[in-house]
Design an enzyme around this catalytic site. Structure first.
Site, PDB file in Angstrom:
ATOM      1  N   GLN A 110       0.832  -1.203   0.000  1.00 52.48           N
ATOM      2  CA  GLN A 110       0.000   0.000   0.000  1.00 52.48           C
ATOM      3  C   GLN A 110       0.868   1.256   0.000  1.00 52.48           C
ATOM      4  O   GLN A 110       0.567   2.224  -0.707  1.00 52.48           O
ATOM      5  CB  GLN A 110      -0.927   0.006   1.209  1.00 52.48           C
ATOM      6  CG  GLN A 110      -1.995  -1.045   1.145  1.00 52.48           C
ATOM      7  CD  GLN A 110      -2.747  -1.208   2.463  1.00 52.48           C
ATOM      8  OE1 GLN A 110      -2.369  -0.645   3.483  1.00 52.48           O
ATOM      9  NE2 GLN A 110      -3.812  -2.000   2.430  1.00 52.48           N
ATOM     10  N   GLU A 141       8.576   0.981   7.714  1.00 50.08           N
ATOM     11  CA  GLU A 141       7.734  -0.212   7.518  1.00 50.08           C
ATOM     12  C   GLU A 141       8.588  -1.456   7.295  1.00 50.08           C
ATOM     13  O   GLU A 141       8.304  -2.527   7.847  1.00 50.08           O
ATOM     14  CB  GLU A 141       6.793   0.000   6.330  1.00 50.08           C
ATOM     15  CG  GLU A 141       5.791  -1.122   6.146  1.00 50.08           C
ATOM     16  CD  GLU A 141       4.791  -1.212   7.284  1.00 50.08           C
ATOM     17  OE1 GLU A 141       4.672  -2.301   7.883  1.00 50.08           O
ATOM     18  OE2 GLU A 141       4.134  -0.202   7.573  1.00 50.08           O
ATOM     19  N   GLU A 156       9.364  -7.809  13.329  1.00 51.54           N
ATOM     20  CA  GLU A 156       8.311  -8.812  13.473  1.00 51.54           C
ATOM     21  C   GLU A 156       8.786 -10.190  13.016  1.00 51.54           C
ATOM     22  O   GLU A 156       8.461 -11.199  13.640  1.00 51.54           O
ATOM     23  CB  GLU A 156       7.068  -8.392  12.692  1.00 51.54           C
ATOM     24  CG  GLU A 156       6.345  -7.232  13.319  1.00 51.54           C
ATOM     25  CD  GLU A 156       5.099  -6.825  12.552  1.00 51.54           C
ATOM     26  OE1 GLU A 156       4.909  -7.297  11.407  1.00 51.54           O
ATOM     27  OE2 GLU A 156       4.325  -6.026  13.098  1.00 51.54           O
ATOM     28  N   ASP A 161       5.098  -3.891  19.395  1.00 49.64           N
ATOM     29  CA  ASP A 161       4.403  -2.636  19.655  1.00 49.64           C
ATOM     30  C   ASP A 161       5.288  -1.432  19.345  1.00 49.64           C
ATOM     31  O   ASP A 161       4.820  -0.429  18.801  1.00 49.64           O
ATOM     32  CB  ASP A 161       3.937  -2.564  21.113  1.00 49.64           C
ATOM     33  CG  ASP A 161       2.785  -3.518  21.418  1.00 49.64           C
ATOM     34  OD1 ASP A 161       2.211  -4.092  20.473  1.00 49.64           O
ATOM     35  OD2 ASP A 161       2.475  -3.696  22.614  1.00 49.64           O
ATOM     36  N   ALA A 201       2.051  21.139   3.154  1.00 50.58           N
ATOM     37  CA  ALA A 201       2.311  21.535   1.771  1.00 50.58           C
ATOM     38  C   ALA A 201       1.002  21.807   1.030  1.00 50.58           C
ATOM     39  O   ALA A 201       0.887  22.789   0.283  1.00 50.58           O
ATOM     40  CB  ALA A 201       3.114  20.455   1.050  1.00 50.58           C
TER      41      ALA A 201
END
Length: 126
Positions: A37, A73, A80, A99, A119
């Protein structure tokens, strides 16, 4: 039994090998829905930064905020993966690590949203 000795690579061979690991990492990240995404969002926002930014500093902030989000990410996914590799049982430190990674992603999302929001607000007000 000792582990095999891996010869040290130097120069271009080392860079070539490192690039392969980086591409493997990007491919692994692509299997994460959140990263996909963010890549799709970047495909829209990065070109838009060149239209919206008034100078190279603004363009760098707009593009950099999106890139930072994707980097965080990927690091969160790495954390993880390591936690999952250690074991499937619940542990307070495993939860804490996951977390903290999630909080880092949230902060980078808020940062990117703030940069883009500022912006757009400046553009809107003319």
């Amino acid at each position: 039994m000792s582990p095999p000795v891996v010869p040290k690579r130097r120069g271009v061979a080392r860079l070539w090998h490192a690039a392969g690991h980086s591409l493997d990492g990007l491919q692994a990240g692509w299997h994460e829905p959140a990263f996909r995404q963010e890549v799709l969002l970047a495909a829209v926002l990065v070109p838009a930064a060149f239209w919206l930014g008034r100078d190279w500093v603004q363009i760098a902030l707009l593009v950099g905020s999106v890139m930072l989000l994707m980097v965080v990410e990927l690091l969160n996914t790495a954390v993880e993966s390591v936690v999952d590799r250690v074991g499937p049982e619940w542990h307070a430190l495993s939860k804490r690590a996951k977390d903290l990674g999630s909080a880092a992603v949230l902060l980078s999302l808020l940062f990117a949203g703030g940069v883009w929001g500022a912006a757009l607000w400046t553009w809107w007000r003319g």
